[in-house]
Design a protein around this motif. Structure first.
Motif, short mmCIF file in Angstrom:
data_model
loop_
_atom_site.label_atom_id
_atom_site.label_comp_id
_atom_site.label_asym_id
_atom_site.label_seq_id
_atom_site.Cartn_x
_atom_site.Cartn_y
_atom_site.Cartn_z
N TYR A 180 -28.26 -124.46 -32.05
CA TYR A 180 -27.94 -125.58 -31.03
C TYR A 180 -27.00 -126.53 -31.62
CZ TYR A 180 -28.27 -129.77 -28.25
OH TYR A 180 -28.30 -130.92 -27.34
N PHE A 181 -25.83 -126.32 -30.76
CA PHE A 181 -24.67 -127.25 -31.01
C PHE A 181 -24.10 -128.12 -29.85
CE2 PHE A 181 -20.80 -128.23 -33.35
CZ PHE A 181 -20.99 -127.67 -34.59
N CYS A 182 -24.58 -129.49 -30.16
CA CYS A 182 -23.77 -130.22 -29.29
C CYS A 182 -22.52 -130.89 -29.56
CB CYS A 182 -24.85 -131.56 -29.52
SG CYS A 182 -24.74 -132.81 -27.98
N ASN A 183 -21.70 -130.61 -28.89
CA ASN A 183 -20.36 -130.83 -29.04
C ASN A 183 -19.34 -131.47 -27.80
OD1 ASN A 183 -18.03 -130.69 -30.89
ND2 ASN A 183 -17.39 -128.87 -30.02
N PRO A 184 -19.09 -132.63 -28.08
CA PRO A 184 -19.23 -133.55 -28.97
C PRO A 184 -20.57 -133.86 -29.27
CG PRO A 184 -17.81 -134.52 -27.14
CD PRO A 184 -18.44 -133.15 -26.63
N ASN A 185 -20.81 -134.28 -30.53
CA ASN A 185 -22.27 -134.36 -31.04
C ASN A 185 -22.63 -135.74 -30.26
OD1 ASN A 185 -24.81 -133.66 -32.21
ND2 ASN A 185 -24.27 -134.54 -34.21
N ASN A 186 -24.15 -135.71 -30.19
CA ASN A 186 -24.99 -137.05 -30.05
C ASN A 186 -25.88 -137.30 -31.16
OD1 ASN A 186 -26.47 -138.95 -28.90
ND2 ASN A 186 -27.22 -137.55 -26.99
N TYR A 324 -16.93 -147.61 -37.35
CA TYR A 324 -17.31 -146.81 -36.27
C TYR A 324 -16.78 -145.47 -36.48
CZ TYR A 324 -12.70 -147.98 -34.59
OH TYR A 324 -11.34 -147.94 -34.41
N LEU A 325 -17.24 -144.59 -35.41
CA LEU A 325 -16.47 -143.05 -35.44
C LEU A 325 -15.98 -143.18 -34.14
CD1 LEU A 325 -19.46 -140.70 -36.50
CD2 LEU A 325 -17.84 -141.84 -38.07
N ASP A 326 -14.52 -142.40 -34.27
CA ASP A 326 -13.58 -142.22 -33.11
C ASP A 326 -14.20 -141.40 -32.15
OD1 ASP A 326 -11.77 -142.36 -31.21
OD2 ASP A 326 -10.44 -140.51 -32.20
N THR A 327 -15.15 -141.84 -31.04
CA THR A 327 -15.89 -141.13 -30.08
C THR A 327 -14.95 -140.40 -29.13
OG1 THR A 327 -17.58 -141.43 -28.59
CG2 THR A 327 -16.18 -143.20 -28.56
N GLN A 328 -15.71 -139.41 -28.64
CA GLN A 328 -15.12 -138.32 -27.54
C GLN A 328 -16.12 -138.17 -26.51
OE1 GLN A 328 -11.93 -137.14 -28.09
NE2 GLN A 328 -11.62 -138.67 -29.63
N ALA A 329 -16.98 -139.14 -26.54
CA ALA A 329 -18.05 -139.34 -25.39
C ALA A 329 -18.17 -140.57 -24.48
CB ALA A 329 -19.29 -138.96 -26.05
N ASN A 330 -19.30 -140.96 -23.93
CA ASN A 330 -19.51 -142.35 -23.29
C ASN A 330 -20.21 -143.03 -23.95
OD1 ASN A 330 -21.97 -141.28 -22.90
ND2 ASN A 330 -21.86 -141.68 -20.50
N PHE A 331 -20.29 -142.97 -25.18
CA PHE A 331 -21.17 -143.82 -26.35
C PHE A 331 -20.23 -143.80 -27.59
CE2 PHE A 331 -22.48 -139.53 -26.67
CZ PHE A 331 -22.38 -139.27 -27.84
N ILE A 332 -20.57 -144.69 -28.48
CA ILE A 332 -19.98 -145.04 -29.70
C ILE A 332 -20.87 -145.23 -30.79
CG2 ILE A 332 -19.36 -147.46 -29.36
CD1 ILE A 332 -16.46 -146.84 -30.70
#
Lengths: 391, 391
Positions: A180-186, A324-332
């Motif tokens: 199971y690979f969530c990419n971008p990861n959550n 913080y991490l450089d997010t690629q999603a709708n959360f940070i």
């Protein structure tokens, strides 16, 4: 019997009381002007805890649902097939490569059930292998099937997936592995690049390794990192050792209506379909998804709104010197002072609800990127916390 | 990848072409006056093939959905729990005894998955036992799990369930038996009475027999036969060897929105929940169901409309001397001259679509009871068939 709120809350809290970190009410209607700073209150809390899209449904989607209810008493085959066709067209695949579910969580459940049954029926041992922390439903489903979950902790420094450890865990298992690979990861929001993930999937395909990849791209629409490659590209190349799960709950703002899908080869999809209930897709989600897919203006606004929110939060985190991490999603994902559990409670006292804790990173917080107006309110409170020494 | 129409059509047709018996379009909006005879046409066919409720959704339900879309971007926990509470209240059970699914078909899938896994994990053989013909989804789901289905054909004369053969088949099996029992049965519409079914379930419970009953009461709301007893009464007595499946697709006219539920003891429901995806219930179905449950006037109209339609059809069948069963559901099973396959085609040529064939009763037809106006059109065509020697 657990709902999502309880499921994910108890996962984090290990059974302790939910009081204080679960809002009493849902947020009211999204404001017409989404950039003006909102005023969080008990009646109108700011919900930044489930990676929902605070912008609200596209008006075109609402109209499509209202118009469709005249046929709400009929089984929704036609609307379902229209949605499937629209999804297939968007990705440039055949409709037979699209399997639909009541949210991507159901597609994840179905492919896991299918692959576990196939392995057991062939007399193989089976494991689920995943980085941790990650989105928890795959692990939850296999527990009921008495299948072990092999959790590989993210790298301590970068919070990137430990690919060497993942590969070793698959290689050393004497049976069938479902990755199971969530990419971008959550919850990290970061991607594992093409050179690592696509390469591994291709290597396994070439070697006919007993490994199947369930690539969850729930947040794929937000990615800007050029290192990313969607698993759909591999499906298009004919690889049968993966399925890509996608959702309408994020960019498309349809979390309440429940529509997700999987993209795989027709052979893989035929396997999944045996594990899905016959009428799992509802009329409202199908017509809303089709309408939203056709609404280029809304999709542009949705994406730009999240990017504007990211800029607001990143500027504040930089200013305050918070990691913080450089997010690629709708959360940070960002660090907090002390535990996230305490931070959640402090934020809740200000009527702002932020994400749960993802062990073992107890001093990190996952913040959903709501509207710019919501993020301005968040930043104001965050800065007040700094003044009080809370962050 | 099959949708409901294809699934049930191919089951009946064994792969032959669907052309001619599948309508090109769905019916348009239900007429405001549901008693005036409709005029079937290619653009407005009369759909009496899937036991849908031609009356259409309650206006209160449509309004509830439209009003709820302001929160369509949020996960639907609150609406789900409100629907669960309303269902529990209606049946006089605790909310913990209600498990929700995207249609009863999903609840059926989940309980089967749970019981099959439990049996296999305990090293037991497992079978599904059911009368035939019946509603086909239970058999479809277990096929994927490599579990055999033991079909006990209905009694040739009465088309009643052969209880002696069913009991013997359970008793003679050296493993765990899941009994799928649709009551009233589909396609016959007749019930198996309390003295037979409830007594068997109680006997098995008392003897701690390795048998679990999945009682499907999708049509229970229509029953008038005093011999019937809902399995929910047994659940209330604390029996843990059954679950009752129910749906909002029939009396409540919400087939398109997908909401069904199971009633069982909290222990049984906890087992099922492990096999349901975390967000399987959508906002639209939840608020529509809650609104419809509260709409006593609509429910009265819905029930009375179906009864009026039954009276219209029964009068015609009597007049024409056509054999039929005394239905307790929103459909009626009657004999045809020649094969139902030919009869379906002849009706389709008149833009009326009737039910598929349920083997081995190839000369029987399942007719959904639509609105009185639709049934008047059906009767007119049926009588024209008699004049042509077709029936």
């Amino acid at each position: 019997m657990l709902n999502r709120r309880q499921f994910f809350s108890t996962a984090a809290l290990a059974g302790s009381a939910l009081a204080g970190i679960v809002p009493a009410v849902k947020a009211a209607a999204p404001a017409a002007d989404v950039t003006t700073e909102v005023v969080p209150s008990k009646a109108n809390p700011v919900l930044l805890n489930f990676n929902e899209n605070s912008l609200g449904m596209a008006p075109s989607a609402k109209k499509a649902v209202a118009d469709a209810l005249v046929n709400g008493h009929r089984y929704p085959d036609d609307a379902k097939e229209a949605a499937r066709a629209a999804i297939a067209k968007m990705h440039g695949v055949d409709a037979k490569q699209v399997t639909l579910g009541a949210g991507s969580s159901q597609v994840i459940q179905a492919i896991i059930a299918a692959k576990v049954e196939a392995a057991k029926n062939a007399g193989q041992k089976v494991q689920v292998l995943e980085p941790t922390p990650t989105f928890g439903v795959a692990a939850a489903y296999v527990e009921a099937l008495h299948v072990p979950v092999n959790d590989v902790v993210l790298q301590k420094d970068t919070l990137a997936v430990d690919m060497a450890a993942m590969k070793a865990a698959a290689k050393n298992f004497d049976g069938f592995t479902i990755v199971y690979f969530c990419n971008p990861n959550n919850p990290t929001g970061t991607v594992t690049g093409k050179n690592e993930l696509s390469a591994w999937i291709k290597d396994c395909a070439a070697a006919k390794a007993p490994v199947f990849f369930l690539v969850d791209e729930a947040y794929g629409e937000y990615v800007e990192d050029p290192a990313f490659e969607s698993g759909i590209e591999l499906v298009k190349q004919g690889l049968t050792n993966l399925m890509v799960a996608k959702t309408f709950s994020k960019l498309y703002a349809l979390a309440g209506l429940r529509l997700g899908y999987g993209i795989a080869t027709p052979e893989v999809n035929a396997e999944i379909d045996n594990f899905e209930s016959i009428d799992n897709i509802n009329l409202a989600s199908a017509v809303a998804a089709t309408a939203t897919l056709a609404d280029a203006a809304y999709l542009k606004t949705s994406l730009e709104s999240t990017k504007a929110s990211k800029a607001i939060v990143v500027a504040a985190l930089k200013e305050l010197g918070i990691k913080y991490l450089d997010t690629q999603a709708n959360f940070i994902y960002h660090e907090v002072k002390g535990s996230n559990a305490d931070y959640q409670k402090a934020m809740a006292a200000e009527n702002i609800f932020v994400g749960r804790t993802f062990a073992p990173f107890d001093n990190w917080s996952r913040l959903t990127l709501g509207t710019p107006g919501e993020m301005k309110a968040f930043v104001r409170v965050l800065k007040s916390f700094r003044a009080k020494g809370l962050i």
